[in-house]
Design an enzyme around this catalytic site. Structure first.
Site, PDB file in Angstrom:
ATOM      1  N   GLU A 115      69.443  28.709 -26.037  1.00 40.86           N
ATOM      2  CA  GLU A 115      70.740  27.677 -25.798  1.00 40.86           C
ATOM      3  C   GLU A 115      70.542  27.875 -24.093  1.00 40.86           C
ATOM      4  OE1 GLU A 115      70.397  30.577 -27.850  1.00 40.86           O
ATOM      5  OE2 GLU A 115      71.862  31.161 -29.484  1.00 40.86           O
ATOM      6  N   ASN A 173      63.542  30.549 -26.256  1.00 41.00           N
ATOM      7  CA  ASN A 173      64.010  31.445 -24.938  1.00 41.00           C
ATOM      8  C   ASN A 173      62.476  32.497 -24.121  1.00 41.00           C
ATOM      9  OD1 ASN A 173      62.212  32.061 -27.965  1.00 41.00           O
ATOM     10  ND2 ASN A 173      63.500  34.476 -27.708  1.00 41.00           N
ATOM     11  N   ILE A 174      63.227  32.703 -23.081  1.00 39.33           N
ATOM     12  CA  ILE A 174      62.267  32.788 -22.374  1.00 39.33           C
ATOM     13  C   ILE A 174      61.914  34.322 -21.921  1.00 39.33           C
ATOM     14  CG2 ILE A 174      60.461  32.070 -20.075  1.00 39.33           C
ATOM     15  CD1 ILE A 174      62.764  29.296 -20.403  1.00 39.33           C
ATOM     16  N   GLU A 175      61.175  35.582 -22.482  1.00 39.07           N
ATOM     17  CA  GLU A 175      61.088  36.791 -21.793  1.00 39.07           C
ATOM     18  C   GLU A 175      60.797  37.425 -20.447  1.00 39.07           C
ATOM     19  OE1 GLU A 175      60.355  38.540 -25.680  1.00 39.07           O
ATOM     20  OE2 GLU A 175      62.021  37.958 -26.009  1.00 39.07           O
ATOM     21  N   CYS A 188      73.932  34.711 -28.851  1.00 41.64           N
ATOM     22  CA  CYS A 188      74.243  36.186 -28.321  1.00 41.64           C
ATOM     23  C   CYS A 188      75.827  35.411 -27.254  1.00 41.64           C
ATOM     24  CB  CYS A 188      73.081  36.533 -26.797  1.00 41.64           C
ATOM     25  SG  CYS A 188      73.528  35.963 -25.120  1.00 41.64           S
ATOM     26  N   CYS A 229      68.258  33.318 -22.748  1.00 44.48           N
ATOM     27  CA  CYS A 229      67.558  32.567 -24.390  1.00 44.48           C
ATOM     28  C   CYS A 229      67.816  31.385 -24.543  1.00 44.48           C
ATOM     29  CB  CYS A 229      70.147  33.200 -24.996  1.00 44.48           C
ATOM     30  SG  CYS A 229      69.904  34.648 -24.840  1.00 44.48           S
ATOM     31  N   CYS A 249      75.770  33.723 -23.845  1.00 42.20           N
ATOM     32  CA  CYS A 249      75.343  32.509 -24.528  1.00 42.20           C
ATOM     33  C   CYS A 249      76.643  31.607 -24.578  1.00 42.20           C
ATOM     34  CB  CYS A 249      74.061  32.237 -25.380  1.00 42.20           C
ATOM     35  SG  CYS A 249      72.426  32.174 -24.894  1.00 42.20           S
TER      36      CYS A 249
HETATM   37  N1  THU Z   1      67.921  35.461 -28.450  1.00 49.20           N
HETATM   38  C1  THU Z   1      68.345  33.710 -27.515  1.00 49.20           C
HETATM   39  O1  THU Z   1      67.745  33.304 -27.338  1.00 49.20           O
HETATM   40  N2  THU Z   1      69.283  33.627 -28.732  1.00 49.20           N
HETATM   41  C2  THU Z   1      69.762  34.065 -29.714  1.00 49.20           C
HETATM   42  O2  THU Z   1      70.937  33.886 -29.790  1.00 49.20           O
HETATM   43  C3  THU Z   1      70.160  35.164 -29.558  1.00 49.20           C
HETATM   44  C4  THU Z   1      68.847  35.944 -28.805  1.00 49.20           C
HETATM   45  C5  THU Z   1      66.576  35.749 -27.834  1.00 49.20           C
HETATM   46  C6  THU Z   1      66.943  36.492 -26.518  1.00 49.20           C
HETATM   47  C7  THU Z   1      65.010  37.753 -26.851  1.00 49.20           C
HETATM   48  O3  THU Z   1      64.029  36.851 -26.254  1.00 49.20           O
HETATM   49  C8  THU Z   1      65.340  37.795 -28.314  1.00 49.20           C
HETATM   50  O4  THU Z   1      65.617  36.734 -28.940  1.00 49.20           O
HETATM   51  C9  THU Z   1      65.811  38.645 -28.393  1.00 49.20           C
HETATM   52  O5  THU Z   1      67.003  39.462 -28.382  1.00 49.20           O
END
Ligand code: THU
Length: 141
Positions: free
Chosen positions: A59, A46-48, A96, A57, A99
């Site tokens: 995935e 994941n990259i915020e 999510c 996310c 995804c």
């Molecule tokens: N996130 C994912 O990368 N994959 C998931 O299946 C659930 C959520 C990430 C998004 C965000 O950066 C962090 O988790 C919290 O929601």
């Protein structure tokens, strides 16, 4: 096909990808490893973002890497994620909604989704189970 998938190897790859997670805002680090039908594994984290909504996310990072290299067919995806650091504290992290939809586009209902706490402790479901009556390309194309 699902019987021959090396779950432990895919989960290990997801844990390795999680090391690169950029999650300073949520502190929730996720790694994914997507197995293409041609045998190649694409990983993602994941990259915020400071403005939050562009966050990607793990995935979808893995999926976009694969599709951007011309690969469109997938057999399985392993996902690992947790607020805490380290494999001992991981949760079963399910994809999510966004995804699920994106994976459905390329993986379809038979994609195996492996949600892991460790290489030996995981739950698996098909994408069709996670996204019943999914709306996919066959409806539009
Ligand atoms: N996130 C994912 O990368 N994959 C998931 O299946 C659930 C959520 C990430 C998004 C965000 O950066 C962090 O988790 C919290 O929601």
């Amino acid at each position: 096909m699902n019987d021959t998938i090396d779950r432990a190897a895919l989960i290990r790859a997801a844990f390795a990808a999680r090391e690169h997670a950029y999650a300073p805002y949520s502190g929730f680090k996720v790694g994914a490893a997507l197995l293409a039908k041609n045998g190649t594994v694409y990983t993602g984290c994941n990259i915020e973002c400071a403005t939050f909504s562009p966050t990607n996310c793990a995935e979808r990072t893995a999926l976009f890497k694969a599709v951007s290299e011309g690969v469109h067919e997938f057999a399985a995806v392993a996902i690992v994620g947790a607020k805490a650091h380290g494999p001992d504290d991981t949760l079963v992290t399910s994809p999510c909604g966004v995804c699920r939809q994106m994976l459905y586009e390329f993986g379809g209902k038979d994609l195996l989704v492996i949600m892991a706490k460790s290489e030996t402790d995981f739950r698996e479901m098909t994408l069709g189970e996670l996204l019943p009556l999914g709306f996919g390309p066959e409806k539009v194309l």
